[in-house]
Scaffold this active site. Structure first.
Site, short mmCIF file in Angstrom:
data_model
loop_
_atom_site.label_atom_id
_atom_site.label_comp_id
_atom_site.label_asym_id
_atom_site.label_seq_id
_atom_site.Cartn_x
_atom_site.Cartn_y
_atom_site.Cartn_z
N GLU A 1 11.35 -0.04 9.41
CA GLU A 1 12.40 0.90 9.87
C GLU A 1 13.12 1.73 8.96
OE1 GLU A 1 13.08 -1.60 13.74
OE2 GLU A 1 12.10 -2.55 12.66
N ASN B 1 0.63 -1.14 0.03
CA ASN B 1 -0.01 -0.23 -0.09
C ASN B 1 0.69 0.76 -0.10
OD1 ASN B 1 -1.38 2.30 0.81
ND2 ASN B 1 -2.75 1.30 2.07
#
Ligand code: FES
Ligand code: FES
Lengths: 741, 198
Positions: free
Chosen positions: A707, A633
Site C-alpha cells: 500500500e 523479491n
C-alpha cells in the site's frame, strides 16, 4: 530474461532475487482457476435485484411475473428468504463487514440493497426474471453526503486514544509567525478489482464448500458457519487465486450466506456473480472524508503547531473509523498537536478497506498542507521535510525502528531532476503546456498479525509450505517460496506453496500489507523448529538422505506460530476463529508502553503538464523511492510499488464515485463511468528501492509495500498542479473544471 | 414521501418510447410499454469453432460468447470483468481480429473461427506474447491478462505497436486494476520484434 529488463531490478543490499512469479505460466495461458472458474456441478445461477431507492420501505414486491418464466427455480424476497443467523460486525466480535442483513424485512437502508434473489437454471433466465419483478416503494429522502441535512455527527469516546495530542496547540498556533490552513476532501471510491465478486456454494452431507474470492478465508469459513448455524469444521472455503482485491474482498459480506442458504434449501449448488454495477453497493468501499488542517512554523520551517480535524462518512448501522492521526503525527517535527475525528452517520452502506484505507485520505491533506507551508515560507518542499525529519514521536518520544525518509527524498530527487525546478508557479512551460513538479511523502506503518504456517521438508530436498494465506496479485506465493527456500538453503523452484484454503494452517487477512512479514515470520519459525530436529543444522544435498534415514521418515513437517511482539497468546486462538484481535494488535503506528514506531517510508515525485487553454492534465512521469526493510523479491516489489503509484495518480485525477445528493444513489457505477487509469494515462513510472535493514520489526526484517506506493502520490500530483498553475485544488479528484473555475 | 413502482424492463422500454416520441415532438402521457410475455427461452443448436475444434452446443439466444466459452465449453481463460464492454478482460479473436466476447452473442459467431487465450500456446511452447508478459512481469493478479494478451497480439497485427505511445493508446481498452501498464508496454515491444521476425 532479456538484459536491461526494468521489470526485474538487480538486487541491492538486503534484497532477494527478482525471480518470476511461480504461477506465471498458468496466468498467461488462462489455466489459473479463480473462484468463479471452479468447475462445478452445473450450479444454479443466482441474480440479485437491488433497491432503486436509498431509504424507505418495500411496500410490495410482486415476483409472480418472474416465477412464471420457465427455468426459474425460486424467487427469494424478505417474505421467504433463506434462513440465516445474524452475526455481529467484525469489529464487535462477529464476522460481518456490513451488518445490514438483506431480505429480513421491508426496510431499505442504502442504495442498491438486495431486495430479491432469483435462482434459475441459467444466468440469462435469472437476469430476465429479476427484471420482471415489480416493486412498490415507500421512499424517504435520504441523508447521503457529509453535508446533507439529516446526518448524525458522532464523536465516540472509544476513538479518544486515536486522537493524538501534544502541548498547547492554541497557544503555539497563536504565537507562530507562519501559518497555513485549509479544508481538504477525498471522494468516495470503489476498489473495482477486475475480478467480480462471486460466491459458489455447494452442500454435501451437511458440509458446505464455498468458492469465493476472499482476502481472509479463515474468517469467511467461520462467518459462513455462524450464519448457517453449523460447526466451522463443516465449512470449506477454497480460493487459491484472486483477480485483485484491494480491500473489497476483506471481510465476509451478506451475500455469502444468502447464496449458501439458497443452496442448502434447494439442495443444489448455487453460483452468484455480482454484476459490476451491483458490486458498487454490495461490498464495502472507501467512503468520503473531509479535513480541516492547520500548520504553523517558525521562519526556518520548524513545525510549531499541527491541528487536524476530520469528518468520515459512515453507514448508520456500523462504524468503520479511520482516524489516521497515528500516521500523520509520526511524520514531522515536534509541534503542539490537536486532532479530532467526527463520524458522519448517513444512509449509506458500510465502508471498509481500500488500498491504504487510513493513510491515503489522511496523508493527502497533510502532504498538501506541507507543500502550502513550504510555499508560504518560500522554502523548498524537500528542505521543509528535512528540517522536520525526526528520530522520535512528537507524541510520546517513542523511537522508530528505522526511518530512511530523507534518503528516499535524496535518491528520488536526484533521479527525477528536481534541481531543474524553478519554484515560481506557472514559470515552467513547453509550448502550450504548463509544467509542474510536485513531491510528497509516503509513509505506511508496519503492522503485523498472528499467523501460522506448516513447512514440510522431504528427503528428496523439496519442501512444502502450507498456509491459509492469499495472493490477489501481490506475489505472496512467490515471496513465501523464497523465504522458505532461503531458510532451508534450497532452490525456490523446489518449494511448493499451498494457500487460499480455509483448512490449511490459519493465516490473517491479506490486508494492511502484513502478509509477507507475518506469514513469512511463521514460515521462518516453522523452519527453526525443523532445524532443531536435525541438531540445529539442516542437512544439505550431500547428507540429506542419510539424515532422513536416521530419523526413519521420508518427510518431516513442523508448524510455525508467529505471535507479533507485544500481543498475548490469546490472539492465536482468535486467528483460528477468523477474528481480528482489534484490542490487541501489533500496529506500526502505535507506540504505547515504550513500543517503538515501525514505518516504511517513501518519497514520490510527479511531473504534470497542464494545457494552457483547456486545462487538460497529463502526468508524463512519476518517480518514487521507497525504503521498506528487506525486499524479498525486487520484481514483484517493484510491480506493487509501481501499481500503488499509479493508483495514487488515478486517485488524484480520475477516481470518484459520484452520488446523486437528493436520491443518495451512485450515478457512475460502471467501469465506463468510474474513471480509473488506463494504459494511455501512464507513460513512465520509475521505482527506486532504497536498501534498508531493520532486524527489529520482525524475524524477517520485512516491512509492508503493498500500500506504500499509493500514499503520497495524490498529494504529489496536487502539489505539482499548484506548481504548474498557482492553483491549489484541495478537493480530489483534480479535474479540468476545477482548474477552469 | 412518495410512492413509486418500478421494474427495470418498464423503465427501459418506456425510455425508448419516450425517446422515439420526443423526436416526433410529442410525448404521450403515461406511456407504458407492453411486457414481454414469452416464458420459455429461445434456444438454438449451433456449432462453435474454437481454437480449431468444433463444438456442437445448444444455447439460449441471449447467451453471450463469453458465457458460452466459460460455461458451455469450460474455457474459463476468458474473464468477465464487467459484462458491458468496458474492461477488455473478455477479449478474444474472431477471424484473427480482437472482439469483446461479452458484447458478442454466441449465435452471431456460428461458423467463424474463434481463438481464446487457451489456443495460443503450441503444446508447452508459449506464444512470444505470453513469454513477453512473463519476462516483463506484465501482470500481478492475472485477471486482465488473457484479455491483455489477446489485445496485444491483435495490436501488433493491426500495426498499432509502432511506438510506445501507439501501444499505450491501442491497449487502453484493456483495464488493469493492478496497473501493470508500463510492463505491458515493455512486453508488447519485446513480442512485437519476435512476431515480426517469426
Ligand atoms: S467483460 Fe467484456 S469488456 Fe469487460
Ligand atoms: S493483472 Fe490484475 S488486473 Fe491486470
Amino acid at each position: 530474461m532479456s538484459v536491461g529488463n526494468t521489470a526485474a531490478p538487480a538486487p541491492l543490499a538486503n534484497m532477494g532475487e527478482p525471480i518470476r512469479r511461480s504461477e506465471s505460466v498458468a496466468k498467461v495461458t488462462g489455466r489459473l482457476v479463480y473462484a468463479a472458474d471452479a468447475p462445478g456441478q452445473s450450479p444454479l445461477q443466482a441474480y440479485f435485484l437491488t433497491s432503486a431507492i436509498a431509504r424507505g420501505r418495500v411496500l410490495s414486491i410482486d415476483a409472480a411475473p418472474a416465477e412464471a418464466l420457465d427455468g426459474v427455480v425460486k424467487v427469494y424476497t424478505h417474505l421467504n428468504a433463506p434462513r440465516r443467523i445474524a452475526t455481529p460486525y467484525t469489529q464487535k466480535g462477529g464476522y460481518a463487514s456490513d451488518t445490514n442483513m438483506p431480505l429480513t424485512g421491508p426496510e431499505i437502508h442504502h442504495d442498491g440493497q438486495i431486495i430479491a434473489m432469483v435462482i434459475a437454471e441459467t444466468y440469462e433466465i435469472a437476469r430476465d426474471a429479476s427484471h420482471r419483478i415489480v416493486t412498490r416503494y415507500d421512499a424517504t429522502t435520504p441523508a447521503a453526503t457529509i453535508d446533507s441535512p439529516g446526518v448524525d455527527i458522532l464523536h465516540p469516546d472509544a476513538l479518544a486514544e486515536k486522537e493524538k495530542k501534544a502541548g498547547d496547540f492554541a497557544a503555539a498556533l497563536a504565537a507562530a509567525p507562519v501559518k497555513v490552513e485549509g479544508v481538504y476532501s477525498t471522494p468516495a471510491q470503489h476498489q473495482n478489482a477486475i475480478e467480480l465478486y462471486s460466491t459458489t456454494a455447494s452442500w454435501s452431507a451437511g458440509e458446505l464448500t464455498i468458492h469465493e474470492p476472499s482476502q481472509f478465508v479463515v474468517e469467511l469459513a467461520n462467518g459462513a458457519a455462524a450464519m448457517m448455524g453449523i460447526d466451522p469444521s463443516k465449512v470449506h472455503v477454497v480460493n487459491p487465486y484472486m483477480g485483485g482485491a484491494f480491500g473489497g474482498k476483506g471481510f465476509m459480506t451478506q451475500r455469502t450466506a444468502l447464496v449458501a442458504g439458497a443452496a442448502r434449501e434447494l439442495a443444489r449448488p448455487v453460483r452468484n456473480v455480482v454484476t459490476r454495477d451491483q458490486g458498487f453497493t454490495l461490498a464495502t468501499y472507501r467512503s468520503e472524508t473531509k479535513h480541516h488542517v492547520r500548520l504553523a512554523a517558525d521562519h526556518d520551517g520548524r513545525l510549531l503547531a499541527y491541528g487536524h480535524e476530520s469528518w468520515e462518512m459512515q453507514s448508520r448501522h456500523d462504524d468503520y473509523p479511520l482516524a489516521g492521526f497515528g500516521v500523520t503525527t509520526a511524520m514531522y517535527g515536534k509541534p503542539a498537536i490537536l486532532t479530532r475525528v467526527n463520524l458522519v452517520k448517513a444512509d449509506r452502506q458500510t465502508s471498509g478497506f481500500m488500498r491504504a484505507p487510513v493513510e491515503m485520505p489522511y496523508m493527502y491533506p497533510l502532504e498538501s498542507a506541507m507543500d502550502e507551508l513550504a510555499f508560504a515560507l518560500d522554502m523548498d518542499p524537500i528542505e521543509l521535510r528535512r528540517v522536520n525529519d525526526i528520530r522520535e514521536s512528537p507524541i510520546d518520544g517513542a523511537r522508530f525502528t528505522s526511518r530512511s525518509l530523507m534518503r528516499c527524498y535524496d535518491e528520488a530527487a536526484a533521479s527525477f531532476g528536481w534541481s531543474k525546478r524553478d519554484p515560481t508557479p506557472g514559470s515552467m512551460r513547453e509550448g502550450d503546456w504548463l509544467i509542474g513538479y510536485g513531491c510528497a511523502t509516503a509513509g505506511y506503518p508496519t503492522h503485523m498479525a498472528p499467523a501460522t504456517a506448516r513447512v514440510t521438508l522431504s528427503a528428496d530436498g523439496s519442501a512444502r509450505v502450507e498456509v491459509a494465506g492469499h495472493d490477489s496479485g501481490q506475489g505472496t506465493y512467490t515471496a513465501l517460496g523464497q523465504v522458505a527456500a532461503r531458510e532451508l538453503g534450497i532452490d525456490p523452484e523446489r518449494v511448493h506453496v499451498a494457500m487460499g484454503d480455509s483448512r490449511l494452517p490459519a493465516a490473517p487477512a491479506s490486508s494492511n500489507s502484513l502478509a509477507t512479514a507475518s506469514i513469512g515470520s511463521a514460515v521462518k519459525l516453522a523452519i527453526d523448529k525443523l532445524r532443531s530436529r536435525f541438531g540445529n543444522a539442516l542437512p544439505d544435498d550431500r547428507d540429506r538422505s542419510a539424515a532422513f534415514a536416521r530419523l526413519g521418515v521420508s518427510e518431516i513437517g513442523d508448524l510455525g506460530e508467529f505471535l507479533p511482539p507485544g500481543t498475548n497468546p490469546e490472539v492465536l486462538g482468535m486467528l483460528r476463529k477468523g477474528q481480528v484481535p482489534f484490542a490487541n494488535q501489533a500496529r506500526g503506528d502505535e507506540s504505547k508502553n515504550g513500543k517503538p514506531l515501525m514505518f516504511a517510508f517513501g518519497a514520490e515525485f510527479v511531473e504534470v503538464r497542464i494545457h494552457r487553454l483547456t486545462r487538460e492534465i497529463r502526468v508524463p512521469r512519476m518517480t518514487g523511492a521507497f525504503a521498506a526493510g528487506r525486499i524479498v523479491n525486487p520484481r514483484t516489489a517493484r510491480s506493487q510499488l509501481m501499481g500503488g503509484m499509479i493508483w495514487g495518480m488515478s486517485s488524484a485525477l480520475l477516481e470518484a464515485t459520484e452520488i446523486d445528493e437528493k436520491r443518495g444513489r451512485y450515478v457512475n457505477d460502471s467501469l465506463g463511468e468510474y474513471l480509473m487509469a488506463v494504459n494511455a494515462d501512464v507513460p513512465r513510472v520509475d521505482v527506486i528501492m532504497v536498501p534498508e535493514e531493520d532486524p527489529e520489526v520482525n524475524p524477517l526484517g520485512v516491512k509492508g509495500i503493498g500500500e506504500l506506493g499509493i500514499v503520497g502520490t495524490a498529494a504529489a500530483v496536487a502539489n505539482a498542479v499548484h506548481h504548474a498553475t498557482g492553483k491549489r485544488i484541495r478537493d480530489l479528484p483534480i479535474v479540468m473544471d476545477k482548474l477552469l473555475a | 414521501m412518495n410512492e413509486c413502482a418500478v421494474d427495470r424492463r418498464t423503465v427501459i422500454a418506456t425510455g425508448a418510447v419516450l425517446a422515439a416520441s420526443l423526436s416526433l415532438g410529442s410525448a404521450p402521457a403515461g406511456a407504458r410499454a407492453s411486457m414481454d410475455t414469452r416464458t420459455t427461452p429461445l434456444t438454438r443448436d449451433i456449432t462453435l469453432s474454437v481454437n480449431g475444434t468444433d463444438h456442437a452446443i445448444r444455447v439460449d439466444t441471449r447467451m453471450t460468447l463469453l458465457d458460452a466459452l466459460r460455461d458451455k465449453l469450460g474455457l474459463t481463460g476468458s474473464k468477465k470483468g464487467c459484462d458491458q464492454g468496458q474492461c477488455g478482460a473478455c477479449t478474444i479473436h474472431v477471424e484473427g481480429e480482437r472482439h469483446l466476447a461479452c458484447l458478442t452473442l454466441t449465435v452471431a459467431v456460428e461458423g467463424l473461427h474463434i481463438t481464446t487465450v487457451e489456443g495460443l500456446a503450441e503444446g508447452e511452447s508459449l506464444h512470444p506474447m505470453q513469454q513477453a508478459f512473463i519476462d516483463h512481469d506484465a501482470f500481478q493478479c492475472g485477471y486482465c491478462t488473457s484479455g491483455q494478451i489477446m489485445s496485444a497480439i491483435a495490436c501488433v497485427r493491426e500495426g498499432h505497436a509502432g511506438s510506445d505511445e501507439d501501444i499505450r493508446e491501442y491497449m487502453s481498452g484493456n483495464l488493469c486494476r493492478c496497473a501493470a501498464y508500463p510492463n505491458i508496454v515493455a512486453a508488447v515491444n519485446q513480442a512485437k520484434n519476435e512476431m515480426e521476425r517469426g
